[in-house]
Design an enzyme around this catalytic site. Sequence first.
Site, PDB file in Angstrom:
ATOM      1  N   ASP A 138       4.761   0.697  11.782  1.00 19.98           N
ATOM      2  CA  ASP A 138       3.557  -0.018  11.350  1.00 19.98           C
ATOM      3  C   ASP A 138       3.516  -1.456  11.848  1.00 19.98           C
ATOM      4  O   ASP A 138       2.436  -2.051  11.939  1.00 19.98           O
ATOM      5  CB  ASP A 138       3.457  -0.013   9.820  1.00 19.98           C
ATOM      6  CG  ASP A 138       2.983   1.331   9.278  1.00 19.98           C
ATOM      7  OD1 ASP A 138       2.594   2.191  10.087  1.00 19.98           O
ATOM      8  OD2 ASP A 138       3.008   1.520   8.054  1.00 19.98           O
ATOM      9  N   CYS A 162      -6.539   7.472   9.499  1.00 20.75           N
ATOM     10  CA  CYS A 162      -6.374   7.038  10.878  1.00 20.75           C
ATOM     11  C   CYS A 162      -5.963   8.205  11.769  1.00 20.75           C
ATOM     12  O   CYS A 162      -5.227   9.094  11.345  1.00 20.75           O
ATOM     13  CB  CYS A 162      -5.308   5.947  10.981  1.00 20.75           C
ATOM     14  SG  CYS A 162      -5.758   4.393  10.233  1.00 20.75           S
ATOM     15  N   LYS A 203       0.825  -1.209   0.000  1.00 23.01           N
ATOM     16  CA  LYS A 203       0.000   0.000   0.000  1.00 23.01           C
ATOM     17  C   LYS A 203       0.858   1.257   0.000  1.00 23.01           C
ATOM     18  O   LYS A 203       0.615   2.198  -0.765  1.00 23.01           O
ATOM     19  CB  LYS A 203      -0.909   0.004   1.235  1.00 23.01           C
ATOM     20  CG  LYS A 203      -1.681   1.306   1.444  1.00 23.01           C
ATOM     21  CD  LYS A 203      -2.470   1.291   2.726  1.00 23.01           C
ATOM     22  CE  LYS A 203      -1.673   1.821   3.898  1.00 23.01           C
ATOM     23  NZ  LYS A 203      -1.700   3.298   3.985  1.00 23.01           N
ATOM     24  N   ASN A 204       1.869   1.272   0.862  1.00 23.95           N
ATOM     25  CA  ASN A 204       2.678   2.481   1.020  1.00 23.95           C
ATOM     26  C   ASN A 204       3.594   2.745  -0.166  1.00 23.95           C
ATOM     27  O   ASN A 204       4.232   3.794  -0.238  1.00 23.95           O
ATOM     28  CB  ASN A 204       3.510   2.390   2.306  1.00 23.95           C
ATOM     29  CG  ASN A 204       2.639   2.471   3.548  1.00 23.95           C
ATOM     30  OD1 ASN A 204       1.536   2.999   3.512  1.00 23.95           O
ATOM     31  ND2 ASN A 204       3.131   1.926   4.643  1.00 23.95           N
ATOM     32  N   ARG A 215      -8.282  -0.586   4.545  1.00 25.20           N
ATOM     33  CA  ARG A 215      -7.400   0.406   3.934  1.00 25.20           C
ATOM     34  C   ARG A 215      -6.041  -0.198   3.556  1.00 25.20           C
ATOM     35  O   ARG A 215      -5.396   0.279   2.627  1.00 25.20           O
ATOM     36  CB  ARG A 215      -7.165   1.576   4.893  1.00 25.20           C
ATOM     37  CG  ARG A 215      -8.373   2.453   5.134  1.00 25.20           C
ATOM     38  CD  ARG A 215      -8.013   3.635   6.048  1.00 25.20           C
ATOM     39  NE  ARG A 215      -6.739   4.194   5.648  1.00 25.20           N
ATOM     40  CZ  ARG A 215      -5.673   4.295   6.441  1.00 25.20           C
ATOM     41  NH1 ARG A 215      -5.731   3.870   7.684  1.00 25.20           N
ATOM     42  NH2 ARG A 215      -4.555   4.829   5.990  1.00 25.20           N
ATOM     43  N   ARG A 258       0.366  14.537  12.626  1.00 22.34           N
ATOM     44  CA  ARG A 258       1.325  14.224  11.570  1.00 22.34           C
ATOM     45  C   ARG A 258       1.587  15.530  10.841  1.00 22.34           C
ATOM     46  O   ARG A 258       1.066  15.768   9.761  1.00 22.34           O
ATOM     47  CB  ARG A 258       0.756  13.194  10.585  1.00 22.34           C
ATOM     48  CG  ARG A 258       0.690  11.777  11.102  1.00 22.34           C
ATOM     49  CD  ARG A 258       0.394  10.852   9.930  1.00 22.34           C
ATOM     50  NE  ARG A 258       0.062   9.516  10.368  1.00 22.34           N
ATOM     51  CZ  ARG A 258      -0.186   8.496   9.550  1.00 22.34           C
ATOM     52  NH1 ARG A 258      -0.150   8.680   8.256  1.00 22.34           N
ATOM     53  NH2 ARG A 258      -0.484   7.302  10.012  1.00 22.34           N
TER      54      ARG A 258
END
Length: 425
Positions: free
Chosen positions: A305, A115, A22-23, A397, A120
């Site tokens: 993560d 989230c 995903k990232n 997600r 951030r």
Amino acid sequence: MDEYLVTGGRALSGEVQVHGAKNSALPILAAALLGEETVLHNCPRLTDVEAACNILEYLGCSTRREGQTIVIRAGEGGDYSIPDRLMSEMRSSIVFLGAVISRFGRAVVSMPGGCELGPRPIDIHLDCLRKMGVEIREDHGHLDCRVAGRLHGARLTLPFPSVGATENVMLAAVLAQGETQIHNAAREPEIADLADFLTACGAKVRITPEGTVLIQGVAALHGAEHRVIPDRIAAATYLCAAAVTGGRVRLTQVRPDHLTAVLPVFEEAGCRLQTGAGEILLEAPPRLERVRMVRTMPYPGFCTDAQSPVMAMACGARGTSIFVETIFESRYKQVDELARMGARIKVEGRVAVVEGVEKLHSASMRCTDLRGGASLVVAALAAEGTSAIREIRHIDRGYEDLDRHLRSIGGEIIRRQREERERQG
């Protein structure tokens, strides 16, 4: 909303093919705005990926999915202003900022959603873009960014190796005039994957052995075909699920070299590991041993993560494990939910002390974020009885068909829809 019903107590055994990262997929999808036609293979079916495609279509691109491949064709028109409803669909939507400015010379976006892991701040992103010639006006949660003429290169030193800031600068710099240097850049594998994709599109990107990212701007990019790297966080999660249940699992289409900081934790817990080209085999003991210390750090350190699923694994271990979270302020939101299952966890600031218990029990729980939600599934697989895990949209997600993959290796997990729950009372 859907929920998971997880019945624990069965050792997982079998083989799981790890989906694309995903990232990595998200910044590459943003980069597709700058080229012509992009063919992106191994692109996972995730709600965050769907949200990225929705943004691309609003910006004038066409997107088409064919199995695990997405084809993106950049359009001639498009709008530089991304509406709030699209930005709020995923936390990392801010990664589009650099690409939109690079493409249109202007971007109007809202602050991102997703989230809630504490602040951030995107100050690093904005400071770097200003140094490249972007004028930024902030107004009531919106950013109005514009550049007169063409972006220019700059020598940038990040105060923290922010992944998002590194990606945004790369996307802005590939079409800028002159050279951009990013010192103290993020060094995650996803950064290298983005660099590889941009290079395939005709960009001039080089990462030095010290991790500095050097970008020589070009006039235009062309289309490219690219395969997304495997998702190292999904891989770590499946390893945690196998370990906490005393199981044996083989992961395929994985990059063991991307997990060098995480794999030693499993060995310390008493698991046997074998790694090969594109695969990892884990065999767990009946009960895990404690993990002395897990401290999250920027890559190549232990990734934040992976902290949540590893913590869930430690809840049933023999002894006391200590976690120190240095990246996000609120990454322990799963703790209260794990406590419902009988986990013994004490949190003081950024430190969590996990005293392993012999048995966890089932509970009704709520996902608070993506990785925290995955940790609840990991714990439930080892608990006695059947647990209900709500608000699994967070899990959607970042994990493709998590329940199906876990069932394929013996996990008792089903996805129940709200309508079915209401019929059953």
